[in-house]
Design a protein around this motif. Structure first.
Motif, PDB file in Angstrom:
ATOM      1  N   GLN A  26       0.837  -1.194   0.000  1.00 19.41           N
ATOM      2  CA  GLN A  26       0.000   0.000   0.000  1.00 19.41           C
ATOM      3  C   GLN A  26       0.877   1.250   0.000  1.00 19.41           C
ATOM      4  OE1 GLN A  26      -2.622  -0.127   3.319  1.00 19.41           O
ATOM      5  NE2 GLN A  26      -3.671  -1.977   2.663  1.00 19.41           N
ATOM      6  N   LEU A  27       0.353   2.327  -0.558  1.00 15.14           N
ATOM      7  CA  LEU A  27       1.055   3.605  -0.527  1.00 15.14           C
ATOM      8  C   LEU A  27       1.036   4.172   0.889  1.00 15.14           C
ATOM      9  CD1 LEU A  27      -0.138   5.435  -3.754  1.00 15.14           C
ATOM     10  CD2 LEU A  27       2.166   4.645  -3.261  1.00 15.14           C
ATOM     11  N   SER A  28       2.159   4.687   1.341  1.00 14.94           N
ATOM     12  CA  SER A  28       2.227   5.378   2.627  1.00 14.94           C
ATOM     13  C   SER A  28       2.262   6.878   2.373  1.00 14.94           C
ATOM     14  CB  SER A  28       3.459   4.933   3.417  1.00 14.94           C
ATOM     15  OG  SER A  28       4.636   5.265   2.709  1.00 14.94           O
ATOM     16  N   LEU A  29       2.108   7.660   3.424  1.00 18.78           N
ATOM     17  CA  LEU A  29       2.051   9.115   3.286  1.00 18.78           C
ATOM     18  C   LEU A  29       3.308   9.694   2.617  1.00 18.78           C
ATOM     19  CD1 LEU A  29      -0.121  11.176   3.936  1.00 18.78           C
ATOM     20  CD2 LEU A  29       0.997  11.596   6.141  1.00 18.78           C
ATOM     21  N   PRO A  30       4.509   9.202   2.946  1.00 16.76           N
ATOM     22  CA  PRO A  30       5.699   9.756   2.275  1.00 16.76           C
ATOM     23  C   PRO A  30       5.767   9.453   0.780  1.00 16.76           C
ATOM     24  CG  PRO A  30       6.310   8.685   4.329  1.00 16.76           C
ATOM     25  CD  PRO A  30       4.890   8.313   4.062  1.00 16.76           C
ATOM     26  N   ASP A  31       4.989   8.459   0.312  1.00 13.74           N
ATOM     27  CA  ASP A  31       5.027   8.107  -1.107  1.00 13.74           C
ATOM     28  C   ASP A  31       4.121   8.991  -1.960  1.00 13.74           C
ATOM     29  OD1 ASP A  31       6.770   5.969  -0.575  1.00 13.74           O
ATOM     30  OD2 ASP A  31       5.092   4.670  -0.024  1.00 13.74           O
ATOM     31  N   LEU A  32       3.266   9.777  -1.333  1.00 10.52           N
ATOM     32  CA  LEU A  32       2.311  10.584  -2.079  1.00 10.52           C
ATOM     33  C   LEU A  32       2.993  11.767  -2.738  1.00 10.52           C
ATOM     34  CD1 LEU A  32      -0.643  10.745   0.481  1.00 10.52           C
ATOM     35  CD2 LEU A  32      -0.491   9.296  -1.550  1.00 10.52           C
ATOM     36  N   PRO A  33       2.473  12.225  -3.863  1.00 11.38           N
ATOM     37  CA  PRO A  33       2.966  13.479  -4.447  1.00 11.38           C
ATOM     38  C   PRO A  33       2.760  14.634  -3.462  1.00 11.38           C
ATOM     39  CG  PRO A  33       1.606  12.290  -6.007  1.00 11.38           C
ATOM     40  CD  PRO A  33       1.452  11.576  -4.704  1.00 11.38           C
ATOM     41  N   VAL A  34       3.633  15.632  -3.550  1.00 13.73           N
ATOM     42  CA  VAL A  34       3.587  16.748  -2.617  1.00 13.73           C
ATOM     43  C   VAL A  34       2.225  17.443  -2.651  1.00 13.73           C
ATOM     44  CG1 VAL A  34       4.565  19.003  -2.049  1.00 13.73           C
ATOM     45  CG2 VAL A  34       6.065  17.126  -2.703  1.00 13.73           C
ATOM     46  N   GLU A  35       1.627  17.575  -3.840  1.00 12.20           N
ATOM     47  CA  GLU A  35       0.339  18.249  -3.968  1.00 12.20           C
ATOM     48  C   GLU A  35      -0.752  17.541  -3.179  1.00 12.20           C
ATOM     49  OE1 GLU A  35       2.946  19.160  -7.386  1.00 12.20           O
ATOM     50  OE2 GLU A  35       2.246  17.299  -6.442  1.00 12.20           O
ATOM     51  N   ILE A  36      -0.753  16.203  -3.250  1.00  9.75           N
ATOM     52  CA  ILE A  36      -1.757  15.426  -2.508  1.00  9.75           C
ATOM     53  C   ILE A  36      -1.478  15.501  -1.010  1.00  9.75           C
ATOM     54  CG2 ILE A  36      -2.736  13.131  -2.149  1.00  9.75           C
ATOM     55  CD1 ILE A  36      -2.225  12.545  -5.078  1.00  9.75           C
ATOM     56  N   PHE A  37      -0.196  15.426  -0.647  1.00  8.16           N
ATOM     57  CA  PHE A  37       0.184  15.537   0.769  1.00  8.16           C
ATOM     58  C   PHE A  37      -0.294  16.866   1.352  1.00  8.16           C
ATOM     59  CE2 PHE A  37       3.270  17.085   3.916  1.00  8.16           C
ATOM     60  CZ  PHE A  37       3.178  16.086   4.867  1.00  8.16           C
ATOM     61  N   LEU A  38      -0.085  17.973   0.620  1.00  9.17           N
ATOM     62  CA  LEU A  38      -0.504  19.284   1.110  1.00  9.17           C
ATOM     63  C   LEU A  38      -2.020  19.414   1.145  1.00  9.17           C
ATOM     64  CD1 LEU A  38       2.083  21.631  -0.641  1.00  9.17           C
ATOM     65  CD2 LEU A  38       2.001  20.964   1.759  1.00  9.17           C
TER      66      LEU A  38
END
Length: 402
Positions: free
Chosen positions: A17-29
């Motif tokens: 599964q994708l973890s938070l650090p793997d997300l693109p910066v735009e989605i993280f923000l």
């Protein structure tokens, strides 16, 4: 054997599964936009270096503040010195204060029959757990405010009243550590030690017989100094570590001195002569005299490192820039209908009280935006005493009884 390997391979791919650090910066923000600023600053940004680097960008915090107040500029005056934490900590304070006041529910704490005359002096101490009040009946009241740790035992059960604390009206209070200083119309300043059971008198500081009533007192704990202003236009400065006599005195006004504020560099005094005077403590001289308005006189002041706010008798708020020779840079209408009696400027809010019986909570922006208004219900408000913590019970009002 091949079937077993195939099964294991399938399970590992299914569990990935994708973890938070793997997300693109735009989605993280975008996810961060749903979280409180305090959670981001004090929690998420400390998880890993990647989160820290993303959330350290000042533009992120400026955008969040602009989203709260899109038609105003924060702060009132730009900081004179760069501070890496200014924008993120300001955003935390703004979100907390905005959420705190917008629900428009305030804890009103009332003491019944403790002081029978007008209360003109009020001081909050120990993070808003202790209140000291001085009144025209010459009494000083020690009030341990109710809390979860200190529930109210009975009516006035948490108060201790010192009768005949002065021989005249008690007009103002200040403190250095646990020592409280009260000034009075009897031309004296008295010091009191704050203990768990009330107040213990320490010293009496007497002025010369021509000083007149003492109308204000302020302190600089960093230098152990305090100053008092008089009806006779004189300002007296004392060293709390020395004797009973002032270490200096000066007369910068042609009218009564009605308000003082001070720090380690300057003493600002407001007078009925419609001016604010700036005394340079290091040079030992009057640095500047500022006419706030030709139609009104200053009634209250709040001095921060980068900004000074002055409220006047026509309900206008004036902003001075201490980093530019205390230049008068901005003036605002506060929507109060009578003079401003108290002002407090902080990262998250601007609080003003007025003789019209209201307290207005506004944004510390250019221009200020109203967050909430509260009506005292007890007549005119003499001023406010505020400790900047995140509970409304720490904002108490001084009322002029009708």
């Amino acid at each position: 054997m091949d079937d077993e390997n195939a099964s294991c391979s399938y399970d590992s791919e299914d569990d990935a599964q994708l973890s938070l650090p793997d997300l693109p910066v735009e989605i993280f923000l975008h996810i961060c936009s749903f979280l409180e600023a305090s959670t981001l600053v004090h929690g998420l940004s400390l998880v890993c270096k990647q989160f820290y680097l993303i959330l350290k960008d000042d533009s992120l915090w400026k955008a969040r503040i602009n989203h709260i107040w899109p038609d105003a500029s924060y702060p009132l005056l730009r900081p004179a010195r760069p501070d890496k934490l200014f924008w993120k900590l300001s955003c935390v304070a703004i979100e907390k204060q905005t959420a705190l006041w917008k629900d428009s529910v305030v804890d009103k704490l009332i003491i019944a029959s403790a002081q029978y005359s007008t209360v003109d002096a009020l001081l909050l101490m120990h993070n808003g757990t202790i209140c000291i009040a001085g009144a025209r009946d010459r009494t000083l009241l020690y009030w341990k405010l109710p809390s979860h740790e200190n529930p109210p035992s009975s009516e006035n059960g948490n108060t201790v009243c010192t009768d005949s604390a002065h021989n005249g009206w008690i007009w103002d209070l200040t403190a250095i550590d646990n020592t409280i200083y009260s000034c009075s119309w009897d031309q004296s300043v008295k010091s009191w030690m704050l203990i768990n059971t009330g107040l213990v008198k320490l010293k009496t500081y007497e002025m010369n017989t021509a000083s007149g009533a003492l109308l204000c007192v302020s302190s600089c704990p960093e230098q152990a100094l305090f100053a008092t202003g008089s009806y006779s236009r004189t300002i007296f400065v004392f060293d709390s570590r020395s004797g009973h006599k002032p270490i200096r005195q000066y007369r910068p006004h042609t009218g009564a001195v009605i308000k003082l504020t001070m720090n380690s560099e300057y003493i600002l005094s407001a007078s009925e002569d419609k001016t604010v005077s700036v005394w340079d403590q290091r040079a030992g001289r009057t640095m500047k005299s500022i006419t706030i308005s030709g139609e009104a006189f200053p009634m209250c002041m709040s001095m921060q490192r980068d900004c000074v706010c002055v409220g006047d008798s026509t309900a206008k708020l004036h902003v001075l820039n201490p980093k530019n020779d205390f230049e008068l840079v901005k003036s605002y209408s506060t929507k109060h209908t009578k003079g401003i009696t108290g002002v407090h400027l902080a990262h998250g809010c601007l609080i003003t009280s007025s003789k019209d019986g209201t307290v207005r909570i506004s944004s510390p922006t250019d221009p200020p935006k109203l967050i909430a208004t509260f009506l005292s219900g007890f007549g005119e408000i003499a001023s406010v005493s505020i400790i900047y913590v995140y509970r409304k019970m720490s904002v108490l009002l001084k009322y002029l009884k009708t």
